[in-house]
Design a protein around this motif. Sequence first.
Motif, short mmCIF file in Angstrom:
data_model
loop_
_atom_site.label_atom_id
_atom_site.label_comp_id
_atom_site.label_asym_id
_atom_site.label_seq_id
_atom_site.Cartn_x
_atom_site.Cartn_y
_atom_site.Cartn_z
N GLU A 141 -4.39 6.72 -2.00
CA GLU A 141 -4.35 6.33 -0.58
C GLU A 141 -4.62 4.85 -0.37
O GLU A 141 -4.00 4.21 0.47
CB GLU A 141 -5.36 7.15 0.22
CG GLU A 141 -5.35 6.81 1.70
CD GLU A 141 -6.25 7.69 2.53
OE1 GLU A 141 -6.14 7.63 3.75
OE2 GLU A 141 -7.06 8.44 1.95
N ASN B 253 -1.59 11.30 -1.63
CA ASN B 253 -1.80 10.27 -0.62
C ASN B 253 -1.16 8.92 -0.95
O ASN B 253 -1.77 7.87 -0.76
CB ASN B 253 -3.30 10.08 -0.36
CG ASN B 253 -3.95 11.32 0.18
OD1 ASN B 253 -3.34 12.09 0.91
ND2 ASN B 253 -5.20 11.55 -0.20
N LEU B 254 0.07 8.94 -1.42
CA LEU B 254 0.75 7.70 -1.76
C LEU B 254 1.23 6.99 -0.50
O LEU B 254 1.77 7.63 0.41
CB LEU B 254 1.97 7.98 -2.65
CG LEU B 254 1.70 8.32 -4.09
CD1 LEU B 254 1.13 9.70 -4.24
CD2 LEU B 254 2.98 8.20 -4.89
N GLU C 176 3.89 4.57 1.40
CA GLU C 176 5.34 4.61 1.32
C GLU C 176 5.90 3.69 0.24
O GLU C 176 6.78 4.08 -0.52
CB GLU C 176 5.94 4.24 2.69
CG GLU C 176 7.44 4.39 2.74
CD GLU C 176 7.99 4.12 4.13
OE1 GLU C 176 9.22 4.18 4.26
OE2 GLU C 176 7.23 3.84 5.06
N TYR D 73 5.18 5.28 -3.18
CA TYR D 73 6.01 6.47 -3.39
C TYR D 73 7.45 6.09 -3.69
O TYR D 73 8.12 6.73 -4.51
CB TYR D 73 5.95 7.39 -2.17
CG TYR D 73 6.82 8.61 -2.34
CD1 TYR D 73 6.43 9.64 -3.19
CD2 TYR D 73 8.05 8.72 -1.70
CE1 TYR D 73 7.23 10.75 -3.38
CE2 TYR D 73 8.86 9.82 -1.89
CZ TYR D 73 8.44 10.84 -2.73
OH TYR D 73 9.25 11.93 -2.93
N ASN E 9 9.48 11.25 -9.34
CA ASN E 9 9.01 12.25 -8.38
C ASN E 9 9.55 13.64 -8.71
O ASN E 9 9.01 14.64 -8.25
CB ASN E 9 9.37 11.85 -6.94
CG ASN E 9 10.85 11.73 -6.74
OD1 ASN E 9 11.60 11.32 -7.63
ND2 ASN E 9 11.32 12.07 -5.55
N ILE F 175 3.64 15.48 -7.16
CA ILE F 175 3.22 14.56 -6.10
C ILE F 175 3.07 15.36 -4.83
O ILE F 175 4.03 15.97 -4.35
CB ILE F 175 4.24 13.42 -5.90
CG1 ILE F 175 4.38 12.60 -7.19
CG2 ILE F 175 3.82 12.53 -4.73
CD1 ILE F 175 5.44 11.52 -7.14
N ASN G 244 2.49 14.54 -1.32
CA ASN G 244 2.53 13.27 -0.63
C ASN G 244 2.41 13.41 0.88
O ASN G 244 3.16 14.14 1.50
CB ASN G 244 3.84 12.57 -0.98
CG ASN G 244 3.75 11.10 -0.74
OD1 ASN G 244 2.68 10.54 -0.73
ND2 ASN G 244 4.89 10.48 -0.57
N THR G 245 1.47 12.68 1.41
CA THR G 245 1.43 12.41 2.83
C THR G 245 1.81 10.95 2.91
O THR G 245 0.97 10.08 2.64
CB THR G 245 0.01 12.62 3.39
OG1 THR G 245 -0.39 13.95 3.08
CG2 THR G 245 -0.02 12.41 4.88
N ILE G 246 3.07 10.67 3.20
CA ILE G 246 3.52 9.28 3.17
C ILE G 246 2.81 8.50 4.27
O ILE G 246 2.78 8.91 5.42
CB ILE G 246 5.05 9.19 3.31
CG1 ILE G 246 5.71 9.86 2.11
CG2 ILE G 246 5.49 7.74 3.43
CD1 ILE G 246 7.21 9.82 2.13
#
Length: 109
Positions: A50, A81-82, A84, A87, A96, A101, A103-105
Amino acid sequence: MNLHIEDFKEGQVTVLKLAGEIDAYTAPQLKEKLLGLLREENADVQVDLEKVNYMDSTGLGVFISGLKTANEVNSSFTLVNLQENVYRLFNITGLNDVMKIENTIRGGM
């Protein structure tokens, strides 16, 4: 900029919380820590990205090494929590599709 690495247990999962930049200067420190955690058989590691606002190809190499190590000893790790821009590196390279992953972009900083 430096990379801050913190690790702690949440139940059976080891959380590796990162903050800063992952590049040629900081990647060796991350690689040593990540591979050390993954070498334990059946380890489950969650890497929280993050607060990582920059990563280059050296960082991708660390996670590829982590994937190989994890597969050798039946361990696993998940990237979470990457931002943008980070990611995007995994997406462009197709990593990916081979790495887990969740991911919450988040927008860039």
